[in-house]
Design a protein around this motif. Structure first.
Motif, PDB file in Angstrom:
ATOM      1  N   VAL A   1      -8.654   2.207   1.978  1.00 35.85           N
ATOM      2  CA  VAL A   1      -9.562   2.989   1.123  1.00 35.85           C
ATOM      3  C   VAL A   1      -8.849   3.349  -0.175  1.00 35.85           C
ATOM      4  CG1 VAL A   1     -10.898   3.942   3.034  1.00 35.85           C
ATOM      5  CG2 VAL A   1      -8.869   5.156   2.213  1.00 35.85           C
ATOM      6  N   GLU A   2      -9.669   3.660  -1.175  1.00 33.50           N
ATOM      7  CA  GLU A   2      -9.146   4.073  -2.477  1.00 33.50           C
ATOM      8  C   GLU A   2     -10.168   4.981  -3.142  1.00 33.50           C
ATOM      9  OE1 GLU A   2      -7.037   1.202  -5.210  1.00 33.50           O
ATOM     10  OE2 GLU A   2      -8.914   1.461  -6.320  1.00 33.50           O
TER      11      GLU A   2
ATOM     12  N   GLU B   1      -7.154   7.094 -14.759  1.00 27.65           N
ATOM     13  CA  GLU B   1      -7.558   7.415 -13.386  1.00 27.65           C
ATOM     14  C   GLU B   1      -6.388   8.001 -12.601  1.00 27.65           C
ATOM     15  OE1 GLU B   1     -10.787   3.712 -12.962  1.00 27.65           O
ATOM     16  OE2 GLU B   1      -9.068   3.867 -11.595  1.00 27.65           O
ATOM     17  N   LEU B   2      -6.709   8.906 -11.697  1.00 26.85           N
ATOM     18  CA  LEU B   2      -5.765   9.449 -10.720  1.00 26.85           C
ATOM     19  C   LEU B   2      -6.366   9.200  -9.350  1.00 26.85           C
ATOM     20  CD1 LEU B   2      -3.179  11.059 -10.094  1.00 26.85           C
ATOM     21  CD2 LEU B   2      -4.565  13.149 -10.218  1.00 26.85           C
ATOM     22  N   LEU B   3      -5.716   8.326  -8.547  1.00 28.09           N
ATOM     23  CA  LEU B   3      -6.318   7.849  -7.308  1.00 28.09           C
ATOM     24  C   LEU B   3      -5.383   8.036  -6.120  1.00 28.09           C
ATOM     25  CD1 LEU B   3      -7.671   4.415  -8.635  1.00 28.09           C
ATOM     26  CD2 LEU B   3      -8.914   6.576  -8.520  1.00 28.09           C
ATOM     27  N   PHE B   4      -5.988   8.044  -4.945  1.00 30.64           N
ATOM     28  CA  PHE B   4      -5.266   7.954  -3.677  1.00 30.64           C
ATOM     29  C   PHE B   4      -5.612   6.616  -3.031  1.00 30.64           C
ATOM     30  CE2 PHE B   4      -5.360   8.238   0.953  1.00 30.64           C
ATOM     31  CZ  PHE B   4      -4.067   8.646   1.230  1.00 30.64           C
ATOM     32  N   ARG B   5      -4.601   5.937  -2.514  1.00 29.19           N
ATOM     33  CA  ARG B   5      -4.824   4.641  -1.872  1.00 29.19           C
ATOM     34  C   ARG B   5      -4.130   4.595  -0.512  1.00 29.19           C
ATOM     35  NH1 ARG B   5      -2.431  -0.407  -4.862  1.00 29.19           N
ATOM     36  NH2 ARG B   5      -4.400  -0.416  -6.011  1.00 29.19           N
ATOM     37  N   TYR B   6      -4.821   4.011   0.460  1.00 30.07           N
ATOM     38  CA  TYR B   6      -4.247   3.762   1.782  1.00 30.07           C
ATOM     39  C   TYR B   6      -4.373   2.272   2.040  1.00 30.07           C
ATOM     40  CZ  TYR B   6      -3.530   4.032   6.848  1.00 30.07           C
ATOM     41  OH  TYR B   6      -3.058   3.846   8.122  1.00 30.07           O
ATOM     42  N   SER B   7      -3.227   1.560   2.116  1.00 31.60           N
ATOM     43  CA  SER B   7      -3.264   0.107   2.232  1.00 31.60           C
ATOM     44  C   SER B   7      -1.976  -0.395   2.880  1.00 31.60           C
ATOM     45  CB  SER B   7      -3.442  -0.534   0.850  1.00 31.60           C
ATOM     46  OG  SER B   7      -2.331  -0.235   0.020  1.00 31.60           O
ATOM     47  N   GLY B   8      -1.870  -1.714   3.044  1.00 35.25           N
ATOM     48  CA  GLY B   8      -0.672  -2.288   3.635  1.00 35.25           C
ATOM     49  C   GLY B   8      -0.879  -3.708   4.099  1.00 35.25           C
TER      50      GLY B   8
ATOM     51  N   GLY C   1     -13.994   3.895  -2.717  1.00 36.75           N
ATOM     52  CA  GLY C   1     -14.280   2.519  -2.362  1.00 36.75           C
ATOM     53  C   GLY C   1     -13.413   1.995  -1.233  1.00 36.75           C
ATOM     54  N   ALA C   2     -13.761   0.801  -0.783  1.00 41.30           N
ATOM     55  CA  ALA C   2     -13.005   0.098   0.249  1.00 41.30           C
ATOM     56  C   ALA C   2     -12.184  -0.999  -0.413  1.00 41.30           C
ATOM     57  CB  ALA C   2     -13.940  -0.495   1.295  1.00 41.30           C
ATOM     58  N   LEU C   3     -11.069  -1.353   0.222  1.00 42.16           N
ATOM     59  CA  LEU C   3     -10.228  -2.417  -0.336  1.00 42.16           C
ATOM     60  C   LEU C   3      -9.612  -3.248   0.780  1.00 42.16           C
ATOM     61  CD1 LEU C   3      -6.941  -1.636  -0.004  1.00 42.16           C
ATOM     62  CD2 LEU C   3      -7.549   0.012  -1.765  1.00 42.16           C
ATOM     63  N   HIS C   4      -9.177  -4.434   0.401  1.00 41.35           N
ATOM     64  CA  HIS C   4      -8.436  -5.323   1.301  1.00 41.35           C
ATOM     65  C   HIS C   4      -7.115  -5.651   0.628  1.00 41.35           C
ATOM     66  CE1 HIS C   4      -7.388  -9.126   3.406  1.00 41.35           C
ATOM     67  NE2 HIS C   4      -7.930  -8.485   4.433  1.00 41.35           N
ATOM     68  N   SER C   5      -6.016  -5.452   1.353  1.00 38.68           N
ATOM     69  CA  SER C   5      -4.688  -5.616   0.768  1.00 38.68           C
ATOM     70  C   SER C   5      -3.865  -6.648   1.545  1.00 38.68           C
ATOM     71  CB  SER C   5      -3.942  -4.281   0.740  1.00 38.68           C
ATOM     72  OG  SER C   5      -3.766  -3.780   2.061  1.00 38.68           O
ATOM     73  N   ARG C   6      -2.950  -7.295   0.820  1.00 40.59           N
ATOM     74  CA  ARG C   6      -2.025  -8.258   1.401  1.00 40.59           C
ATOM     75  C   ARG C   6      -0.643  -8.055   0.788  1.00 40.59           C
ATOM     76  NH1 ARG C   6      -4.593 -12.457   4.133  1.00 40.59           N
ATOM     77  NH2 ARG C   6      -2.612 -13.551   4.122  1.00 40.59           N
ATOM     78  N   VAL C   7       0.385  -8.536   1.518  1.00 40.62           N
ATOM     79  CA  VAL C   7       1.753  -8.511   1.024  1.00 40.62           C
ATOM     80  C   VAL C   7       2.366  -9.879   1.293  1.00 40.62           C
ATOM     81  CG1 VAL C   7       4.019  -7.413   1.150  1.00 40.62           C
ATOM     82  CG2 VAL C   7       1.957  -6.043   1.514  1.00 40.62           C
TER      83      VAL C   7
END
Length: 231
Positions: A63-64, A83-90, A30-36
């Motif tokens: 992505v996730e 679940e075992l996932l990979f995430r790319y965010s920031g 899936g797609a994701l939107h991330s914030r900090v």
């Protein structure tokens, strides 16, 4: 004794069959939107007169995806899904100083290996709501990009190294809330919100005094999954 052995073997076979009937496993992407939170406040350090410049942060897309197991408790509408996932965010920070004419864009893009689970309730057919928790191991704690317009990016390499030495991405821990639907043909859809409960960014002592503050992550994801074994 033979009758008892046959009975135990039959019960064992039925239990195993029931277990397998309640188990699904598969892949999701899936797609994701991330914030900090509070990135500008951390980066400006002791230079706190923000009337002289403008610094803002914004979320980024990522992505996730990964593997999941889903076990539905017998005679219930409840399931547990590890679940075992990979995430790319920031996140991203933009700085602009009209007085000096300097501006830059700082990108924090991290890769994570996530392990966790969701407790799901099925109120109607494949419709489900869930709550869970995930631990995310930061695989790239120094993944920072720096781009500026000052002197055609002459100092980009030096400043990029400066921020990589001063800012460190930490492991992240999130609570998760989800809304999903599972189709009969093995496809399922999942809308999920992750809320960070710990600081995901740390800083080291450098010549520039970064401020220690709270940096919480948040993620909104939409994913599609496929089960290789259905209930």
């Amino acid at each position: 004794m033979k009758k008892l052995g046959l009975m135990l073997l039959l019960i064992s076979g039925l239990s195993k069959g029931q277990y397998l009937d309640n188990l699904t496993y598969g892949l999701k992407l899936g797609a994701l939107h991330s914030r900090v939170t509070n990135l500008p406040e951390m980066l400006i350090g002791r230079e706190n007169n923000r009337q002289l410049f403008d610094i803002t942060s914004k979320g980024v897309f990522g992505v996730e995806g990964g593997l999941f197991l889903n076990y539905k408790l017998p005679a219930s509408r409840v399931a547990i899904q590890p679940e075992l996932l990979f995430r790319y965010s920031g996140a991203e920070v933009n700085y602009n100083n009209e007085t000096t004419g300097s501006s830059y864009k700082l990108g924090l893009r991290y890769s994570y290996l996530m392990l966790g689970g969701i407790y799901k309730v099925y109120p109607f057919l494949g419709l489900n709501i869930g709550i869970g928790a995930f631990y995310s191991k930061n695989l790239t704690p120094h993944a920072i990009s720096y781009n500026s317009k000052e002197r055609n990016g002459l100092y980009d390499t030096n400043f990029r190294q400066f921020y990589r030495e001063g800012i460190v991405g930490k492991d992240d821990f999130n609570l998760s809330f989800s809304l999903g639907y599972e189709l009969e043909d093995n496809f399922h859809f999942d809308l999920r919100y992750y809320h960070g409960v710990g600081d995901m960014i740390g800083n080291r002592v450098t010549s520039f005094q970064f401020l220690e503050n709270t940096n919480r992550s948040s993620h909104l994801s939409l994913s599609v999954g496929y089960s290789f074994h259905n209930w």
